[in-house]
Design a protein around this motif. Structure first.
Motif, PDB file in Angstrom:
ATOM      1  N   SER A   1       0.829  -1.210   0.000  1.00 19.83           N
ATOM      2  CA  SER A   1       0.000   0.000   0.000  1.00 19.83           C
ATOM      3  C   SER A   1       0.858   1.252   0.000  1.00 19.83           C
ATOM      4  O   SER A   1       0.506   2.268  -0.607  1.00 19.83           O
ATOM      5  N   SER A   2       2.006   1.169   0.679  1.00 23.47           N
ATOM      6  CA  SER A   2       2.886   2.351   0.739  1.00 23.47           C
ATOM      7  C   SER A   2       3.526   2.652  -0.607  1.00 23.47           C
ATOM      8  O   SER A   2       4.042   3.743  -0.828  1.00 23.47           O
ATOM      9  N   LEU A   3       3.491   1.670  -1.535  1.00 22.56           N
ATOM     10  CA  LEU A   3       4.064   1.881  -2.869  1.00 22.56           C
ATOM     11  C   LEU A   3       3.065   2.511  -3.846  1.00 22.56           C
ATOM     12  O   LEU A   3       3.442   2.892  -4.951  1.00 22.56           O
ATOM     13  N   MET A   4       1.791   2.591  -3.440  1.00 25.50           N
ATOM     14  CA  MET A   4       0.759   3.039  -4.379  1.00 25.50           C
ATOM     15  C   MET A   4       1.052   4.416  -4.953  1.00 25.50           C
ATOM     16  O   MET A   4       0.819   4.672  -6.137  1.00 25.50           O
ATOM     17  N   GLY A   5       1.572   5.307  -4.119  1.00 26.52           N
ATOM     18  CA  GLY A   5       1.819   6.665  -4.595  1.00 26.52           C
ATOM     19  C   GLY A   5       3.151   6.834  -5.285  1.00 26.52           C
ATOM     20  O   GLY A   5       3.309   7.723  -6.129  1.00 26.52           O
ATOM     21  N   THR A   6       4.139   6.009  -4.931  1.00 28.10           N
ATOM     22  CA  THR A   6       5.491   6.197  -5.459  1.00 28.10           C
ATOM     23  C   THR A   6       5.829   5.255  -6.611  1.00 28.10           C
ATOM     24  O   THR A   6       6.556   5.628  -7.529  1.00 28.10           O
ATOM     25  N   ASP A   7       5.339   4.031  -6.554  1.00 27.32           N
ATOM     26  CA  ASP A   7       5.685   3.052  -7.593  1.00 27.32           C
ATOM     27  C   ASP A   7       4.480   2.148  -7.857  1.00 27.32           C
ATOM     28  O   ASP A   7       4.479   0.953  -7.541  1.00 27.32           O
ATOM     29  N   PRO A   8       3.406   2.692  -8.487  1.00 29.43           N
ATOM     30  CA  PRO A   8       2.175   1.915  -8.667  1.00 29.43           C
ATOM     31  C   PRO A   8       2.351   0.668  -9.520  1.00 29.43           C
ATOM     32  O   PRO A   8       1.697  -0.345  -9.278  1.00 29.43           O
ATOM     33  N   ASP A   9       3.237   0.717 -10.512  1.00 29.27           N
ATOM     34  CA  ASP A   9       3.435  -0.469 -11.356  1.00 29.27           C
ATOM     35  C   ASP A   9       3.991  -1.630 -10.535  1.00 29.27           C
ATOM     36  O   ASP A   9       3.575  -2.785 -10.705  1.00 29.27           O
ATOM     37  N   ARG A  10       4.929  -1.322  -9.658  1.00 28.97           N
ATOM     38  CA  ARG A  10       5.492  -2.371  -8.797  1.00 28.97           C
ATOM     39  C   ARG A  10       4.415  -2.894  -7.841  1.00 28.97           C
ATOM     40  O   ARG A  10       4.331  -4.102  -7.590  1.00 28.97           O
ATOM     41  N   ALA A  11       3.588  -1.966  -7.322  1.00 26.13           N
ATOM     42  CA  ALA A  11       2.510  -2.374  -6.415  1.00 26.13           C
ATOM     43  C   ALA A  11       1.546  -3.323  -7.118  1.00 26.13           C
ATOM     44  O   ALA A  11       1.140  -4.348  -6.552  1.00 26.13           O
ATOM     45  N   VAL A  12       1.193  -3.012  -8.371  1.00 22.15           N
ATOM     46  CA  VAL A  12       0.268  -3.872  -9.124  1.00 22.15           C
ATOM     47  C   VAL A  12       0.882  -5.249  -9.341  1.00 22.15           C
ATOM     48  O   VAL A  12       0.213  -6.278  -9.195  1.00 22.15           O
ATOM     49  N   GLY A  13       2.172  -5.295  -9.685  1.00 26.30           N
ATOM     50  CA  GLY A  13       2.839  -6.576  -9.897  1.00 26.30           C
ATOM     51  C   GLY A  13       2.852  -7.438  -8.639  1.00 26.30           C
ATOM     52  O   GLY A  13       2.625  -8.650  -8.700  1.00 26.30           O
ATOM     53  N   LEU A  14       3.097  -6.805  -7.506  1.00 27.13           N
ATOM     54  CA  LEU A  14       3.115  -7.542  -6.237  1.00 27.13           C
ATOM     55  C   LEU A  14       1.717  -8.034  -5.861  1.00 27.13           C
ATOM     56  O   LEU A  14       1.545  -9.146  -5.349  1.00 27.13           O
ATOM     57  N   LEU A  15       0.717  -7.200  -6.128  1.00 29.25           N
ATOM     58  CA  LEU A  15      -0.665  -7.612  -5.855  1.00 29.25           C
ATOM     59  C   LEU A  15      -1.060  -8.795  -6.735  1.00 29.25           C
ATOM     60  O   LEU A  15      -1.718  -9.738  -6.275  1.00 29.25           O
ATOM     61  N   GLU A  16      -0.647  -8.741  -7.988  1.00 26.43           N
ATOM     62  CA  GLU A  16      -0.962  -9.846  -8.908  1.00 26.43           C
ATOM     63  C   GLU A  16      -0.334 -11.144  -8.423  1.00 26.43           C
ATOM     64  O   GLU A  16      -0.972 -12.205  -8.439  1.00 26.43           O
ATOM     65  N   LYS A  17       0.903 -11.057  -7.967  1.00 31.57           N
ATOM     66  CA  LYS A  17       1.599 -12.240  -7.474  1.00 31.57           C
ATOM     67  C   LYS A  17       0.883 -12.806  -6.241  1.00 31.57           C
ATOM     68  O   LYS A  17       0.701 -14.020  -6.119  1.00 31.57           O
ATOM     69  N   MET A  18       0.448 -11.919  -5.340  1.00 32.22           N
ATOM     70  CA  MET A  18      -0.244 -12.360  -4.127  1.00 32.22           C
ATOM     71  C   MET A  18      -1.587 -12.990  -4.474  1.00 32.22           C
ATOM     72  O   MET A  18      -1.977 -14.023  -3.925  1.00 32.22           O
ATOM     73  N   LEU A  19      -2.311 -12.380  -5.418  1.00 26.37           N
ATOM     74  CA  LEU A  19      -3.646 -12.864  -5.761  1.00 26.37           C
ATOM     75  C   LEU A  19      -3.614 -14.177  -6.531  1.00 26.37           C
ATOM     76  O   LEU A  19      -4.587 -14.936  -6.509  1.00 26.37           O
ATOM     77  N   ASN A  20      -2.509 -14.454  -7.179  1.00 24.19           N
ATOM     78  CA  ASN A  20      -2.391 -15.704  -7.933  1.00 24.19           C
ATOM     79  C   ASN A  20      -1.759 -16.822  -7.113  1.00 24.19           C
ATOM     80  O   ASN A  20      -1.726 -17.970  -7.558  1.00 24.19           O
TER      81      ASN A  20
END
Length: 403
Positions: free
Chosen positions: A134-153
């Motif tokens: 969540s702390s990456l949402m403002g600074t590095d959203p692409d990395r945040a999305v990649g990490l979320l995808e990995k967690m959700l899969n």
């Protein structure tokens, strides 16, 4: 024996100053802790810092807790370095404290705001990992999305982590994030993930794009899965989409789905829509759900009208019961009107009796029992009064026994 009692008395008298001093100290600690927590509640961070430092310096039984809240106040006051130092002090002094998990979560949050975020990949705890992402949402959203995808899969992700991840995904103003969320909402191979994705779209007002609920409507039409449909109905309610709920309540061939939609309209206080539904509906099951919706919406007048005029005796009774479960003078007056109505039947009166029993209105039930001539209705009245514990009920039952 007297000597023993005298010795015990001396021991107690000697202990009294110690007990009094201890209690006085406890009172002082309690007062200081109350002062500190009140400053937190009022967001007076400087006062909270001073009060919690006093508690920490006193080295009492609440020191570990006070260190945690001191760090929280320092963070809120814009002093992240001090807060991190306080958390380190907590870990060093109290390695077995119950507050260490909360302290770890706070540290991840603090570091995310200082430009030195904790790397989510190195964290095993799901909650800490989500805070770091969540702390990456403002600074590095692409990395945040990649990490979320990995967690959700990941197959081992818990339901709670999945829910949080999909919520964060819905918060991201990113085309990639929205496309992922849409994919999870469509994908029925993981039913829990699909339901949570649908819910996330609802929480975000139908999604970041205007087509969020249009997507849900498309999924609704294409699936026969009752749980998926139920999740979409709930999502419509969360996003305050009355029109699509009404569409389901009017058009779905499955009575269970129409019933769910009607109840959700009740939660939204959509009384006009519920009245329209009731007039068109033919299923008793769904009509009963609409009555429940009217109760949830607090529609006294419609419930009273149905209680007086519906052709189905059971639905009349259910409407009267719903009316009785809504507190207030107006609902009581409407129950009295139904009881006294020229067309009032035994079933309608039984509904009123049940409603008054639910309200705990022994006085009115006794007044009815004294005047009632129908043996069936009077028996129902007496049976309900016998279950009540009020003095009036006991006195009335005693009077019946004495007659």
């Amino acid at each position: 024996m007297k000597r023993l009692l005298a010795l015990l008395a001396l021991v107690v008298m000697a202990a009294l100053p110690i007990i009094a001093a201890r209690d006085a100290g406890n009172d002082k600690d309690d007062q200081l802790y109350l002062k500190a927590t009140k400053a937190l509640d009022d967001e007076h961070w400087t006062s909270a810092i001073a009060a919690f430092r006093q508690i920490v310096n006193a080295k009492g039984p609440r020191t570990d807790r006070a260190l945690y809240w001191l760090a929280h106040a320092e963070f809120k006051a814009g002093k992240p370095t001090d807060a991190l130092s306080t958390l380190q002090d907590l870990r060093s002094r109290y390695p077995k404290s119950d507050w260490l998990d909360d302290a770890a979560a706070m540290e991840v949050e603090i570091r995310g705001t200082t430009g030195r975020p904790v790397a989510p990949e190195g964290l095993d705890d799901e909650e800490l990992k989500m805070i770091a992402i969540s702390s990456l949402m403002g600074t590095d959203p692409d990395r945040a999305v990649g990490l979320l995808e990995k967690m959700l899969n990941a197959k081992k992700s818990s339901g709670a982590a999945m829910e949080r991840a999909l919520f964060v995904l819905g918060q991201l103003n990113s085309g990639r994030a929205q496309k992922m969320l849409e994919g999870y909402a469509r994908d029925g191979s993981n039913p829990e993930r699909q339901r949570q994705a649908i819910r996330s779209i609802g929480i975000n007002g139908g999604g970041r794009n205007a087509g969020g609920n249009a997507l849900l409507a498309e999924i609704y039409r294409s699936t026969a899965n009752a749980e998926t449909k139920g999740a979409i109905i709930e999502s419509y309610m969360i996003s305050n989409d009355r029109a699509r709920l009404l569409e389901v309540a009017e058009g779905d061939t499955d009575a269970a789905m129409r019933s769910q939609a009607a109840q959700k309209l009740g939660v939204m206080h959509a009384t006009a829509e519920l009245q329209r539904l009731y007039a068109k509906e033919s299923s008793r099951e769904v009509k009963d759900s609409i009555i429940q919706g009217l109760f949830l919406a607090g529609d006294l007048e419609t419930l009273a009208r149905l209680g007086k005029t519906d052709a189905d005796p059971q639905l009349r009774r259910n409407a009267i019961r719903g009316l009785g479960m809504i507190e207030g003078k107006r609902s009581h007056d409407l129950l009295m009107e139904i009881w006294s109505a020229a067309n009032s039947t035994a079933e309608m009166k039984e509904g009123v009796i049940e409603a008054l029993f639910i309200r705990g209105d022994a006085k009115t039930l006794i007044a009815f029992a004294r005047k009632e001539t129908d043996r069936r209705v009077k028996r129902d009245l007496v049976q309900r009064i016998a279950l009540m514990r009020s003095p009036e009920a006991r006195a009335y039952l005693q009077q019946l026994l004495d007659e």
